[in-house]
Structures are given as structure tokens and as C-alpha cells.
Design a protein around this motif. Structure first.
Motif, PDB file in Angstrom:
ATOM      1  N   VAL A  89      44.289  41.809  28.079  1.00  0.00           N
ATOM      2  CA  VAL A  89      44.313  43.218  28.474  1.00  0.00           C
ATOM      3  C   VAL A  89      42.901  43.796  28.408  1.00  0.00           C
ATOM      4  CG1 VAL A  89      45.327  45.483  28.052  1.00  0.00           C
ATOM      5  CG2 VAL A  89      46.626  43.419  27.491  1.00  0.00           C
ATOM      6  N   GLN A 125      49.110  51.773  29.472  1.00  0.00           N
ATOM      7  CA  GLN A 125      49.404  50.391  29.839  1.00  0.00           C
ATOM      8  C   GLN A 125      50.046  50.307  31.229  1.00  0.00           C
ATOM      9  OE1 GLN A 125      47.377  48.932  27.495  1.00  0.00           O
ATOM     10  NE2 GLN A 125      48.838  47.278  27.682  1.00  0.00           N
ATOM     11  N   SER A 154      50.091  44.979  22.445  1.00  0.00           N
ATOM     12  CA  SER A 154      49.092  46.011  22.686  1.00  0.00           C
ATOM     13  C   SER A 154      49.211  47.158  21.690  1.00  0.00           C
ATOM     14  CB  SER A 154      49.200  46.532  24.121  1.00  0.00           C
ATOM     15  OG  SER A 154      50.433  47.156  24.358  1.00  0.00           O
ATOM     16  N   PHE A 176      50.997  44.036  32.223  1.00  0.00           N
ATOM     17  CA  PHE A 176      50.566  43.879  30.835  1.00  0.00           C
ATOM     18  C   PHE A 176      51.677  44.215  29.848  1.00  0.00           C
ATOM     19  CE2 PHE A 176      46.315  44.930  32.831  1.00  0.00           C
ATOM     20  CZ  PHE A 176      45.872  43.616  32.800  1.00  0.00           C
TER      21      PHE A 176
END
Length: 461
Positions: free
Chosen positions: A67, A271, A291, A282
Motif C-alpha cells: 500500500v 483506502q 492497513s 487494497f
């Protein structure tokens, strides 16, 4: 998702010459906002740079280098950090303990999302709750921006206000009319322009900068030369500078922890946008739980250094969208540069010399943008405020949050106070859960309600 004219893929390593330029571009994009947060909360700007760099590197590691996101100082935590520092006169240690607890919430939520998917979280934090809370974040900080712009040592100053207005004007012009690279850094350009105007008006204290240059110029050896350039930031480390057990309290937890609900919702939105920009999902790979965990770990790292809590930055998503360079190595390079900048004394001195009026001028725009972002969330998700339950939820959140309502109660010998944004968030969540017609709180948009998002979060376990 299809790739969209990608210049450099996520795992591509750029040539050294381009690598440095691309990384500096990301650094500049986040620089103005990242140093603004510590300036408003009276935390060391150099520590904020170091903690944002180390937090970003940790984030990239936790997300398996998949990411391309940079993490910087979070605006949502400005007021809570200020309140935590005032709580029982705990100062910076109190704010850091609160940040640590907020980071743990991220970790807990990451575990729950990994185990049970995302649907339950979306039900707790629909747009009708998150949108008004974001408005509260921006408008709740408005008095701080005006005070910094208009007053000096508690009294009105026309000179300082003129500097703030010029700073604001430059930032607005840059945001509207600058193109390319300069269009990505209007905040930084505004700060530089306001700083130069402040020099002309005589409100900039340059003694620290002059002392730093003098130390460099008068160095009589290589050791003194490097010693004058590189300085250790004013880190505030637990068990070294203070004992967390002497500072931690229910009051600090009540101030800081609820804010995590808002920043997590913002993280989900970032995101989604980043996935669209990069042509990758992602949320599915490496997974939203990773994340969010990375975001939480970055905040914990910042709390252990004495810096403000971290979050993903929209400015850097803008850089990715325009340049089409998605390499995580570029992001990592920007993180390393941020750490190095934090140890350069002359840069620290220049940041410290920025007048409060300059920061106030920039803040007028930034805090307004935060509030407007909350309104945009309601609009983008087509939340119908003609529905009585939506109108009730949003109205109560706004008045409680902006009005500064608080609840005090005693648990044994401990006095707990939940105020402002934290109280507004909690009451908003409760109202949304108990009032009938929960589906209308999501609106007719697809940001928080798509099956793809829910399935992606559930599949990646």
C-alpha cells in the motif's frame, strides 16, 4: 481493477535520480500539514517529522509493502491532544499516553475486522455519524485558528492579522491556480509566503535560525560542524522522561480513545480512494485489517517518541493520482527524508521561528476544509436529511460537539470527564443504533455500503 496509465507500479524500484525527486515531492506534499499539528499542540515539530517517517516505514512493513501510503500528523487529534495535556496538568506525557491508548484501539479493531469482516463496523459508523463528527473536528478548532491569526499575547494585533490574511490569500491562490508540482503544495507555499511577509512586518523571531547558522559557520572542526548541523529532537520517551503509570487516567482515555472511531472511518475512506486511484483493491489485498493495524502501530510509535498521532494523508494520495507513480520505495524514501529532516538543527530552528499568525492564516483554510469534508461525506453518500432520524442524529452531534457539552462523573476516587468531540461521537453512535430506520443513515451512495468492500474485507483473513 484495471491499471490506469501507471507510470511506476507498487513494487517497482525507481532510478536513484528520479527516486530522490519523487520522494521529495511526497515529503513536501505532507510537510506543511504535518508541522502545523505540532505547532498547534505545542509538540516538537522535529519529533513530528521523525515519528511520521518511522510510522510510515512501520506501516509499509505491516502492509507487506503493498500500500503506497504516507502517514503524517492527524488533525482529528489536535483538540483531544490539547485537552489531554491540560488534564490534571499532565502535559505532553498525558497526551502521549492517550495517543498510545488510541493506537491500541486500532490494533483491537484490526483483529476484529480480520476475524469478523467489515460489515459490523460500517453499521456502527455510517456516514450520518461520521460526516457530522468530521464537521465538529473542523469547526471545533475554528476558535484556535482565529486566535492564532488575530491575537498576539492575548490581545488583538492588526499586524499579526494582516500576516494571517496574506498567508491565507497565498494559500487560496495556490490551491486554485497553481498547477503540477506546485499545485500539490499550496499549504507549504502559503507558509513560506506568509513567513516572508512576516519578516517584512517584523514579527518573525530569527534568533534561533541565526544562532544555528552561526554555530555552523564558526565550527572549528568537522566534529563541531556536524554537531551544529545535526541535533537530537526533543523526544519524550516513556520510562525515560516519565512513567506512564503516573500519568494514565480514565479522563485521558475518555478524551483520546473515542477519536479513534473517527480516524478509522477516515482511514477506510482513504483506502477506498487510494484503491480507485491505483487500480488495486487494497481493502482485499493486503486487507483492511493490516492497513488499520499499520495506522495504529504508527500512532503507538509516535506516542513513544513524543509526537502527534499519525494517519494516512490525502495530500499524498493526490500526488499519486497526478504522477501515477505508485512505488512504495518512493514512499519509503520520503519517510527516510522526513526522519533526516527531524535531526537537522537549522530546519528545526526555521520551523520554530514561524509566527503563530502564519499558522493561524493557514489554519483558517485547513480547518474549514475539514468541516467541509464532513459535509461532502454526507453529500457523496446521498444521506437524506429530510429523514427525521438522520436530521436528529446529525443535529445532536453538531450541537454537542461544537457547543462543548461535557459529562462528568466519579468512579470511586477518580473523576472522569467526556467532552466535546468524544461525547458527540459516542452519543451519535448510540442514537444511530437505537433509532429506527438505520438503513437511511448509509444514504444512497456506495462509499460505506458496497458489497465489494464488505466481501473484500471478509475474504482477506
Amino acid at each position: 481493477m484495471a491499471e490506469k496509465n501507471m507510470v511506476m507500479d507498487v513494487h517497482e524500484v525507481p532510478k536513484i535520480s528520479k527516486w530522490l525527486i519523487f520522494s521529495i515531492q511526497h515529503l513536501f506534499a505532507m510537510f506543511g500539514a504535518t508541522i502545523l499539528v505540532p505547532a498547534l499542540t505545542e509538540l516538537p515539530p522535529a519529533v513530528a517529522l521523525v515519528s511520521s517517517g518511522t510510522g510510515t516505514l512501520a506501516y509499509l512493513l505491516i502492509t507487506k509493502g503493498k500500500v503506497p501510503a504516507y502517514l503524517g500528523s492527524s488533525f482529528a487529534f489536535i483538540y483531544p491532544v490539547q485537552m489531554a495535556m491540560l488534564s490534571a496538568e499532565s502535559g505532553i506525557p498525558g497526551a502521549m499516553v492517550g495517543s498510545f491508548l488510541a493506537g491500541l484501539v486500532y490494533g483491537l479493531l484490526a483483529l476484529l475486522i480480520g476475524a469478523f469482516g467489515l460489515n459490523w463496523l460500517m453499521k456502527i459508523l455510517p456516514p450520518v455519524v461520521v460526516g457530522p463528527v468530521i464537521v465538529v473536528i473542523g469547526l471545533g478548532l475554528a476558535p484556535t485558528a482565529i486566535d492564532m491569526a488575530m491575537n498576539y499575547q492575548g490581545e488583538y494585533s492588526g499586524t499579526h492579522f494582516s500576516v494571517a490574511i496574506v498567508t491565507l490569500a497565498i494559500t487560496v491562490i495556490g490551491s486554485l491556480f497553481f498547477k503540477g508540482f506546485f499545485g500539490l503544495i499550496p499549504i507549504l507555499i502559503g507558509i513560506i509566503g506568509g513567513y516572508l511577509f512576516g519578516l517584512m512586518r517584523g514579527i518573525v523571531d530569527t534568533s534561533g535560525v541565526e544562532a544555528s547558522w552561526s554555530a555552523i559557520a564558526n565550527a572549528s572542526s568537522i566534529g563541531e560542524f556536524f554537531g551544529a548541523i545535526f541535533l537530537v529532537p526533543d523526544f519524550v520517551v516513556p520510562f525515560v522522561h516519565y512513567s506512564p503509570f503516573d500519568v494514565i487516567s480514565w479522563e485521558i482515555a475518555a478524551i483520546m480513545v473515542p477519536v479513534a472511531a473517527v480516524t478509522i472511518a477516515e482511514h477506510i475512506g482513504d483506502q477506498m480512494v487510494l484503491s480507485k486511484v491505483a487500480g488495486r483493491n487494497f481493502i482485499k489485498n493486503p486487507g483492511l485489517h493490516r492497513s488499520i493495524l499499520g495506522d495504529g502501530v504508527a500512532t503507538v510509535i509516535a506516542s513513544c517518541l513524543g509526537g502527534p498521532p499519525n494517519t494516512t494523508y490525502g495530500e499524498n494520495i493526490g500526488v499519486l493520482a497526478i504522477t501515477r507513480v505508485f512505488s512504495v520505495f518512493v514512499i519509503a524514501g520520503a519517510a527516510v527524508l522526513a526522519i533526516l529532516f527531524g535531526f537537522v538543527g537549522i530546519i528545526t530552528a526555521m520551523i520554530a521561528s514561524i509566527p503563530s499568525a502564519v499558522m493561524g492564516g493557514v489554519s483558517i483554510l485547513l480547518f474549514g476544509i475539514i468541516a467541509s469534508s464532513g459535509l461532502r461525506m454526507l453529500i457523496d453518500n446521498q444521506v437524506d436529511l429530510g429523514e427525521k432520524r438522520n436530521l436528529i442524529v446529525s443535529s445532536v452531534i453538531l450541537v454537542i460537539g461544537i457547543g462543548g457539552a461535557l459529562i462528568k462523573f466519579d468512579v470511586g476516587d477518580v473523576s472522569i470527564e467526556i467532552a466535546g468531540m468524544a461525547l458527540a461521537t459516542i452519543i451519535g453512535i448510540i442514537l444511530n443504533l437505537i433509532l429506527p430506520g438505520k438503513e437511511s443513515g448509509f444514504g444512497n451512495g456506495n462509499m460505506f455500503q458496497t458489497d465489494e468492500v464488505i466481501e473484500a474485507a471478509t475474504d482477506e483473513k
